[in-house]
Design an enzyme around this catalytic site. Structure first.
Site, PDB file in Angstrom:
ATOM      1  N   GLU A   1       1.689 -10.206 -18.314  1.00  0.00           N
ATOM      2  CA  GLU A   1       1.314  -9.240 -17.448  1.00  0.00           C
ATOM      3  C   GLU A   1       0.502  -8.043 -17.941  1.00  0.00           C
ATOM      4  O   GLU A   1      -0.425  -7.671 -16.928  1.00  0.00           O
ATOM      5  CB  GLU A   1       2.783  -8.644 -16.773  1.00  0.00           C
ATOM      6  CG  GLU A   1       2.900  -7.608 -15.786  1.00  0.00           C
ATOM      7  CD  GLU A   1       4.152  -7.217 -15.364  1.00  0.00           C
ATOM      8  OE1 GLU A   1       5.197  -7.303 -16.288  1.00  0.00           O
ATOM      9  OE2 GLU A   1       4.362  -6.775 -14.087  1.00  0.00           O
TER      10      GLU A   1
ATOM     11  N   ARG B   1       1.681   1.595  -6.048  1.00  0.00           N
ATOM     12  CA  ARG B   1       1.843   0.737  -4.869  1.00  0.00           C
ATOM     13  C   ARG B   1       0.558  -0.189  -4.363  1.00  0.00           C
ATOM     14  O   ARG B   1       0.569  -0.920  -3.715  1.00  0.00           O
ATOM     15  CB  ARG B   1       2.372   1.525  -3.710  1.00  0.00           C
ATOM     16  CG  ARG B   1       3.836   2.241  -3.741  1.00  0.00           C
ATOM     17  CD  ARG B   1       3.949   2.915  -2.506  1.00  0.00           C
ATOM     18  NE  ARG B   1       4.260   2.294  -1.349  1.00  0.00           N
ATOM     19  CZ  ARG B   1       5.430   1.454  -1.019  1.00  0.00           C
ATOM     20  NH1 ARG B   1       6.671   1.781  -2.010  1.00  0.00           N
ATOM     21  NH2 ARG B   1       5.639   0.721  -0.077  1.00  0.00           N
TER      22      ARG B   1
ATOM     23  N   CYS C   1       1.002  -1.236   0.055  1.00  0.00           N
ATOM     24  CA  CYS C   1      -0.084  -0.121  -0.105  1.00  0.00           C
ATOM     25  C   CYS C   1       1.015   1.280   0.046  1.00  0.00           C
ATOM     26  O   CYS C   1       2.363   1.127   0.298  1.00  0.00           O
ATOM     27  CB  CYS C   1      -0.872  -0.001   1.161  1.00  0.00           C
ATOM     28  SG  CYS C   1      -1.810  -1.377   1.557  1.00  0.00           S
TER      29      CYS C   1
ATOM     30  N   LYS D   1       3.321  -2.628  -7.889  1.00  0.00           N
ATOM     31  CA  LYS D   1       4.575  -2.599  -8.357  1.00  0.00           C
ATOM     32  C   LYS D   1       5.650  -3.107  -7.328  1.00  0.00           C
ATOM     33  O   LYS D   1       6.577  -3.627  -7.977  1.00  0.00           O
ATOM     34  CB  LYS D   1       4.919  -0.840  -8.129  1.00  0.00           C
ATOM     35  CG  LYS D   1       6.346  -0.525  -8.797  1.00  0.00           C
ATOM     36  CD  LYS D   1       6.352  -0.909 -10.216  1.00  0.00           C
ATOM     37  CE  LYS D   1       7.918  -0.280 -10.659  1.00  0.00           C
ATOM     38  NZ  LYS D   1       8.181  -1.121 -11.634  1.00  0.00           N
TER      39      LYS D   1
ATOM     40  N   ASN E   1       0.683   0.477   6.002  1.00  0.00           N
ATOM     41  CA  ASN E   1       1.124  -0.470   4.974  1.00  0.00           C
ATOM     42  C   ASN E   1       2.071  -1.563   5.663  1.00  0.00           C
ATOM     43  O   ASN E   1       2.668  -1.321   6.577  1.00  0.00           O
ATOM     44  CB  ASN E   1       2.170   0.421   4.175  1.00  0.00           C
ATOM     45  CG  ASN E   1       3.062  -0.565   3.112  1.00  0.00           C
ATOM     46  OD1 ASN E   1       2.509  -1.505   2.643  1.00  0.00           O
ATOM     47  ND2 ASN E   1       4.253  -0.072   2.915  1.00  0.00           N
ATOM     48  N   GLY E   2       1.843  -2.707   5.204  1.00  0.00           N
ATOM     49  CA  GLY E   2       2.348  -3.843   5.748  1.00  0.00           C
ATOM     50  C   GLY E   2       1.321  -5.037   6.488  1.00  0.00           C
ATOM     51  O   GLY E   2       0.219  -5.010   6.246  1.00  0.00           O
TER      52      GLY E   2
ATOM     53  N   HIS F   1      10.843 -30.863 -25.932  1.00  0.00           N
ATOM     54  CA  HIS F   1      10.790 -31.946 -25.009  1.00  0.00           C
ATOM     55  C   HIS F   1       9.410 -31.776 -24.472  1.00  0.00           C
ATOM     56  O   HIS F   1       9.109 -32.068 -23.337  1.00  0.00           O
ATOM     57  CB  HIS F   1      11.874 -31.836 -24.214  1.00  0.00           C
ATOM     58  CG  HIS F   1      13.100 -31.937 -24.405  1.00  0.00           C
ATOM     59  ND1 HIS F   1      13.695 -33.098 -24.658  1.00  0.00           N
ATOM     60  CD2 HIS F   1      14.214 -30.993 -24.902  1.00  0.00           C
ATOM     61  CE1 HIS F   1      14.955 -33.062 -25.350  1.00  0.00           C
ATOM     62  NE2 HIS F   1      15.178 -31.915 -25.290  1.00  0.00           N
TER      63      HIS F   1
ATOM     64  N   LYS G   1       6.449 -10.125 -19.578  1.00  0.00           N
ATOM     65  CA  LYS G   1       5.800  -8.380 -19.859  1.00  0.00           C
ATOM     66  C   LYS G   1       4.534  -8.804 -20.667  1.00  0.00           C
ATOM     67  O   LYS G   1       3.565  -7.933 -20.417  1.00  0.00           O
ATOM     68  CB  LYS G   1       6.983  -7.838 -20.674  1.00  0.00           C
ATOM     69  CG  LYS G   1       7.291  -6.572 -20.510  1.00  0.00           C
ATOM     70  CD  LYS G   1       8.000  -6.042 -19.253  1.00  0.00           C
ATOM     71  CE  LYS G   1       7.548  -6.727 -18.037  1.00  0.00           C
ATOM     72  NZ  LYS G   1       8.711  -6.571 -17.163  1.00  0.00           N
TER      73      LYS G   1
ATOM     74  N   TRP H   1      -3.625  -2.015  -1.774  1.00  0.00           N
ATOM     75  CA  TRP H   1      -3.713  -3.243  -2.237  1.00  0.00           C
ATOM     76  C   TRP H   1      -3.772  -4.128  -1.325  1.00  0.00           C
ATOM     77  O   TRP H   1      -3.044  -4.529  -0.510  1.00  0.00           O
ATOM     78  CB  TRP H   1      -2.197  -3.478  -2.811  1.00  0.00           C
ATOM     79  CG  TRP H   1      -2.228  -4.715  -4.004  1.00  0.00           C
ATOM     80  CD1 TRP H   1      -2.994  -5.066  -4.949  1.00  0.00           C
ATOM     81  CD2 TRP H   1      -1.203  -5.861  -3.677  1.00  0.00           C
ATOM     82  NE1 TRP H   1      -2.456  -6.051  -5.510  1.00  0.00           N
ATOM     83  CE2 TRP H   1      -1.726  -6.584  -4.755  1.00  0.00           C
ATOM     84  CE3 TRP H   1      -0.261  -6.165  -2.910  1.00  0.00           C
ATOM     85  CZ2 TRP H   1      -0.910  -7.827  -5.164  1.00  0.00           C
ATOM     86  CZ3 TRP H   1       0.412  -7.207  -2.945  1.00  0.00           C
ATOM     87  CH2 TRP H   1       0.077  -8.038  -4.085  1.00  0.00           C
TER      88      TRP H   1
ATOM     89  N   GLU I   1      11.623 -13.090 -19.721  1.00  0.00           N
ATOM     90  CA  GLU I   1      11.282 -11.685 -19.597  1.00  0.00           C
ATOM     91  C   GLU I   1      10.250 -11.033 -20.615  1.00  0.00           C
ATOM     92  O   GLU I   1       9.218 -10.552 -20.071  1.00  0.00           O
ATOM     93  CB  GLU I   1      12.391 -10.821 -19.583  1.00  0.00           C
ATOM     94  CG  GLU I   1      12.068  -9.393 -19.193  1.00  0.00           C
ATOM     95  CD  GLU I   1      11.163  -8.854 -18.155  1.00  0.00           C
ATOM     96  OE1 GLU I   1      11.142  -9.788 -17.303  1.00  0.00           O
ATOM     97  OE2 GLU I   1      10.943  -7.790 -17.794  1.00  0.00           O
TER      98      GLU I   1
END
Ligand code: M6R
Length: 603
Positions: free
Chosen positions: A484, A27, A2, A598, A100-101, A500, A481, A74, A477
């Site tokens: 996401e 955040r 947050c 983020k 936050n936490g 395989h 991306k 969040w 990556e």
């Protein structure tokens, strides 16, 4: 994760608080709220949704005042609802807090408070905080003493800001979550991160764990848990507020893709002298006692770590990369000769911090490779090396990946000189190529055909990304991306691994991006043919000189030819643009993709 913020001045605070909340939305953005104190009580406004929704709600009201706190959430405890949005209050509405936490012992605290008659209105762990403070105020404690005594009851990680009706201060503390004071001319600020208030001041004071800050309109005080004064320097940040704004681009992600040449110049600046790497923090001989390197990281940073592992292994150094959330459970041997490098843009990712802590406990030397000065990783590791990419706001990491890999090249050069041998001609060529990388990225961005290609090759059955050597982490990556921000299925594979198993998924509707570096060309071409035989279109992403690969593929996205160790960084920029344009066509929420934040500060 947050974002929390506060502002205290002689004039009204609401406008600045809303700017800060907007700047902190990266955040968390599932709900938002503010509380302002105006001499006649504390007004609280909060709602599920983004800051713009809170803003719209506030437009119909006359809520303002000189002391305020704000929050963008969040969710971790309790779904995103109006009731669970912060700020939270005690029973009497006198104490108001944002957090936050995670308060690990909140169940016990809540049950105790309920048994003593407190009534709760949310599912959050946060709500215990104002109730605990209120209880102490009712028992006759002064405001600061009540805050201190209440937070002494908390276990877990937190950053807290609190105001009390009729009291002219903001009270704040942190333990494992970031918090920084902004020292302004006409007002003082507090936030989870500097970009929150960069428009208002560039003078900052980074708080440490267990600090208690009491901030008034024209002063601030920092003390330890016992109440003894602690000295925290005022630092001037070099980022300006422009760096943290969109600057004419439709999205932060696109802006940050375009910022890569500048970011890389900053990353490299002053760190290459002739044939030598000059890392102020690490003079020659720093790593002579090291005989093994572990990278620990998550997501994009994990891919940067894999790239670093590939470079170091190629240069004769024993190196491995671990997904940070697995590291504590992984029985890899670690001793004082092991350098454990936490690759973390934010420096606040809980899984990475836990992995570093587990390495430290087992006797390893730890190093944070991060973008954020004052972050937890930077402060808790034995050493820190900054990637200097500037603030990255888009949830999708772009410029920080390039700067992380460039920093790993520089650090690798230091390690190779200290641990194995004298620099070779190849080192010199690589450093030359590193210095040219910003220019090459400019060329990639200017000439890219990614917009047209992403439109033409959007697959119904998925999108695969393949590569060998240093192109393998870039394949992972590229897929990360893409999935996401488009929400479409995408996977990255080592090129040789496709046959395989995953080849079974390949259809005419599965475009495959084949990343070439000029190394292992024949093998990659044969992988491309295997794919084409199954009817899938192949898009080569490779240096201009890799003409055979481009001719074999159905389509090509070229990058300038450079040292093969670095060329995959350029290919990655093309893949960032592919993901961006595909997501843009699909009208996705590019800067704030669903379900993601983020920085992930929970394990
Ligand atoms: O701040 P960090 O580098 O530690 O974050 C790690 C991951 O959460 C992050 O790289 C994530 O995968 C990216 N935002 C994806 O684009």
């Amino acid at each position: 994760m947050c974002g929390i913020t506060a502002r205290i001045g002689d004039d009204d605070s609401l406008e600045d608080l809303l700017v800060s909340l907007k700047n902190l939305e990266y955040r968390g953005y599932d709900s938002a709220g503010i509380a302002v104190q105006n001499g006649t009580g504390i007004e609280i406004d909060k709602c599920e949704g983004e800051v713009s929704e809170l803003q719209a709600e506030l437009a119909t009201k006359d809520h303002d005042g000189p002391i305020g706190i704000g929050h963008t959430r969040w969710s971790t405890h309790g779904p995103p609802t109006d009731a669970n949005a912060h700020p939270h209050t005690g029973c009497k509405g006198r104490v108001v807090a944002v957090h936050n936490g995670i308060i690990e012992n909140y169940t016990t605290l809540r049950e105790g408070l309920q048994a003593r008659g407190h009534e709760f209105t949310s599912d959050t762990d946060t709500e215990v905080i104002p109730h605990l403070v209120e209880e102490r105020l009712d028992a006759g404690f002064e405001a600061e003493a009540a805050f201190r005594d209440a937070i002494a009851e908390l276990d877990g990680s937190y950053a807290i800001a609190m105001i009390i009706d009729g009291d002219p201060a903001v009270y704040a503390t942190r333990n494992g979550s970031p918090l920084v004071v902004g020292v302004g001319d006409d007002a003082n600020y507090l936030a989870s991160d500097v970009p929150a208030f960069l428009e208002f001041t560039d003078r900052v004071v980074y708080l440490e764990d267990d600090d208690v800050a009491v901030i008034t309109a024209d002063d601030y005080r920092v003390t330890d848990t016992k109440g003894d004064a602690v000295s925290r320097p005022v630092e001037t940040v070099e980022w300006d507020s422009e760096d943290a704004e969109k600057g004419g681009y439709d999205h932060y992600m696109l802006k940050e893709i375009h910022e890569q040449p500048v970011a890389l110049r900053q990353t490299i600046h002053g760190r290459i002298e002739g044939e030598d790497v000059v890392l102020e923090e690490f003079p020659p001989g720093t790593f002579t006692d090291i005989d093994r390197v572990h990278f620990v990281a998550c997501g994009t940073s994990y891919h940067a770590g894999m790239y670093g592992e590939w470079l170091l292994s190629k240069w004769g150094i024993d190196a491995s990369t671990f997904i940070a959330s697995e590291y504590a459970a992984y029985p890899a041997p670690v001793d004082e000769g092991t350098l454990v490098i936490g690759v973390t843009q934010s420096g606040e990712t809980a899984d990475t911090l836990e992995a570093l802590e587990s390495a430290r406990k087992r006797g390893a030397r730890t190093l944070a490779l991060t973008n954020v000065i004052g972050s937890t990783a930077a402060r808790t590791c034995d050493d820190a090396l900054f990637i200097r990419a500037g603030p990255e706001i888009g949830v999708a990491a772009t410029k920080t990946f390039s700067s992380q890999v460039a920093t790993l090249v520089l650090l690798g050069e230091r390690l190779v000189r200290d641990m194995t041998a004298e620099p070779t001609d190849e080192c010199r060529q690589r450093l030359d190529a590193l210095e040219s990388l910003p220019e090459h990225i400019e060329t990639v961005i200017e000439d890219s055909r990614a917009a047209a290609i992403s439109e033409r090759w959007l697959g119904d059955d998925g999108h695969f990304f393949i590569g060998r050597g240093n192109a393998y982490p870039v394949a992972l990556e590229g897929a990360l991306k893409f999935k996401e921000i488009t929400y479409e299925h995408a996977e990255g594979f080592a090129a040789g691994e496709l046959k395989h198993g995953p080849l079974a998924l390949v259809t005419e509707e599965t475009p495959v991006f084949a990343i070439g570096t000029g190394q292992y060309p024949k093998r990659l071409e044969s992988n491309v043919r295997e794919i084409q035989t199954r009817g899938a279109p192949v898009i080569a992403v490779a240096p201009r000189t890799a003409t055979d690969l481009a001719d074999t593929a159905d389509e090509a996205l070229s990058v300038p030819a450079t040292h093969p160790d670095l060329v995959a960084i350029l290919a990655n920029v093309q893949l960032q643009l592919i993901a961006y344009h595909a997501a843009d066509e699909m009208e996705r929420s590019i800067d704030k993709p669903r379900n993601l934040a983020k920085s992930v500060t929970v394990e």
